[in-house]
Design an enzyme around this catalytic site. Structure first.
Site, PDB file in Angstrom:
ATOM      1  N   CYS A 206      74.938  37.510   2.191  1.00  8.51           N
ATOM      2  CA  CYS A 206      75.956  36.464   2.193  1.00  8.51           C
ATOM      3  C   CYS A 206      75.510  35.241   1.423  1.00  8.51           C
ATOM      4  CB  CYS A 206      76.301  36.055   3.625  1.00  8.51           C
ATOM      5  SG  CYS A 206      74.950  35.278   4.521  1.00  8.51           S
TER       6      CYS A 206
ATOM      7  N   ASP B  60      70.891  16.109   7.733  1.00 13.55           N
ATOM      8  CA  ASP B  60      72.165  16.542   7.174  1.00 13.55           C
ATOM      9  C   ASP B  60      72.545  17.873   7.803  1.00 13.55           C
ATOM     10  OD1 ASP B  60      70.299  18.053   5.745  1.00 13.55           O
ATOM     11  OD2 ASP B  60      71.411  17.956   3.868  1.00 13.55           O
TER      12      ASP B  60
ATOM     13  N   GLY C 199      63.285  23.474 -15.253  1.00 10.77           N
ATOM     14  CA  GLY C 199      63.733  24.498 -14.319  1.00 10.77           C
ATOM     15  C   GLY C 199      63.100  25.837 -14.622  1.00 10.77           C
TER      16      GLY C 199
ATOM     17  N   LYS D 166      71.407  30.944   4.460  1.00 17.71           N
ATOM     18  CA  LYS D 166      70.012  30.824   4.849  1.00 17.71           C
ATOM     19  C   LYS D 166      69.600  31.952   5.788  1.00 17.71           C
ATOM     20  CE  LYS D 166      69.557  25.783   4.571  1.00 17.71           C
ATOM     21  NZ  LYS D 166      69.207  24.564   5.323  1.00 17.71           N
TER      22      LYS D 166
ATOM     23  N   ASP E  26      66.662  23.933  -2.519  1.00 13.55           N
ATOM     24  CA  ASP E  26      67.734  24.728  -1.925  1.00 13.55           C
ATOM     25  C   ASP E  26      68.458  25.505  -3.017  1.00 13.55           C
ATOM     26  OD1 ASP E  26      69.657  25.738  -0.095  1.00 13.55           O
ATOM     27  OD2 ASP E  26      69.548  23.876   1.055  1.00 13.55           O
TER      28      ASP E  26
ATOM     29  N   ASP F  26      62.389  19.318   9.733  1.00 18.95           N
ATOM     30  CA  ASP F  26      63.165  18.275   9.072  1.00 18.95           C
ATOM     31  C   ASP F  26      63.779  18.777   7.774  1.00 18.95           C
ATOM     32  OD1 ASP F  26      64.013  15.486   9.225  1.00 18.95           O
ATOM     33  OD2 ASP F  26      62.111  15.163  10.243  1.00 18.95           O
ATOM     34  N   ASP F  27      64.553  17.899   7.132  1.00 18.62           N
ATOM     35  CA  ASP F  27      65.297  18.289   5.942  1.00 18.62           C
ATOM     36  C   ASP F  27      64.427  18.397   4.704  1.00 18.62           C
ATOM     37  OD1 ASP F  27      68.067  18.261   7.053  1.00 18.62           O
ATOM     38  OD2 ASP F  27      67.524  16.198   7.493  1.00 18.62           O
TER      39      ASP F  27
END
Length: 350
Positions: free
Chosen positions: A19, A229, A141, A22, A70, A52-53
């Protein structure tokens, strides 16, 4: 330009059972707890311990860096929008830590021989425009040729070591503010099944592409004790992490939680993503649900969000001022609950 070539949509090109969401919190915690602890480093201000984020590492007495990463498979059928969503989502972690995002690296997996290269161009263009809006510099990148398209970013920000926000500082008496509606996972799953109108697609895309920049800037001068978030683990998943990290209880008023229109109708029609169900299974023992809430209500509060809003724990005497200030600056903020000394490390939904 739509994410489709030869009648194939990128939203359908995940592997069987995949999907793009995560790894579930239960599976992830099982993996992480088998690893040896990292060597102690006094300059690591925020690491793995509080879920944490982002990580925060002190460079000097006046400067720390915020690091996050992410990426995911496409969740909309427009490549430009997908790039914008991925960038917005990745940058958000820096805002949640009280930081200012500075640089980013693209992470690309793309079936270069299967899909038109113009699709990848549009994904990268969407991300670049969102980075520009956030004032973030793209510095490079990495790309691979893969059967599944995936895209995301690694983002680095800066913050003063004394001004770091984490999910570990919430205090009893604080009020909780949420800055975006939930239901995004149910909407994007419905989109894959052709169950959304064009207006609903525009609506959920607007939510996912709205930077948390304004919310972070508005909350900066206030007595904010904790933030996170709301993303893949859902509202209750991230709230539970805050409750555990802060050793407090959290009370949430379900009627005050902003939810995208028609979310319940879509959920009742079976458009509930697997990540949402995994989230619920992981936190159900930690949640004290009102008896009036049915299973659909509970799933909605656990819905796996992409690029959600900030959950802010703010001093009660400043909460109304912050809420009004956020709204005046165009943020769809809602007061949804409070921090309590009772039911520590658990969530009560009323």
């Amino acid at each position: 330009m739509k994410l489709e070539r030869n009648d194939v949509k990128l939203t359908t090109l995940t592997t069987k059972g995949g999907c793009g969401c995560k790894i579930g919190p239960a599976d992830l915690s099982q993996v992480l707890r088998t690893l040896p602890p990292a060597p102690f480093d006094e300059n690591l201000l925020v690491g793995l311990e509080t879920s944490d984020d982002a990580g925060v590492y002190k460079l000097t007495d006046d400067l720390a860096i915020v690091q996050t990463l992410d990426f995911f498979t496409p969740i909309v059928d427009d490549p430009y929008d997908f790039g914008q969503i991925a960038a917005t989502n990745a940058i958000s972690d820096v805002y949640a830590m009280g930081g200012k995002p500075m640089t980013a690296l693209n992470i690309v997996a793309f079936p270069i021989s299967k899909l038109d290269k113009g699709i990848l161009t549009e994904i990268l263009r969407g991300a670049a425009d969102k980075l520009k809006e956030a004032g973030v510099t793209l510095v490079g990148g990495h790309s691979i040729d893969d059967q599944e398209p995936k895209f995301g970013l690694s983002v680095t920000g800066i913050v003063h070591p004394d001004h770091v926000k984490s999910n570990a500082g919430a205090r009893p008496g604080d009020r909780l503010i949420l800055t975006k509606p939930i239901g995004v996972g149910i909407y994007t799953t419905s989109l894959k099944h052709g169950a959304l109108s064009e207006e609903e697609i525009r609506q959920v895309t607007a939510v996912m592409t709205m930077l948390n920049k304004t919310a972070a800037e508005v909350m900066a001068p206030y007595e904010v004790h904790a933030t996170t978030d709301v993303t893949g683990f859902g509202l209750l998943g991230h709230a539970t992490e805050m409750a555990k990290a802060s050793d407090v209880g959290i009370r949430i008023d379900y009627e005050k939680v902003p939810v995208l229109p028609r979310t319940r109708e879509l959920a009742e029609a079976g458009r509930i993503p697997g990540g949402t169900k995994n989230n619920y299974a992981h936190v159900e023992e930690e949640i004290l649900f009102s008896e009036q809430m049915d299973q659909i209500d509970r799933y909605i509060l656990c819905d796996a969000v992409t690029s959600g809003g900030l959950l802010i724990s703010v001093s009660s005497d400043k909460a109304e001022d912050l809420l009004n200030d956020l709204r005046k600056n165009g943020v769809d903020a809602h007061m949804i609950g409070e921090i309590t000394a009772e039911n520590r490390k658990k969530i009560q939904v009323i």
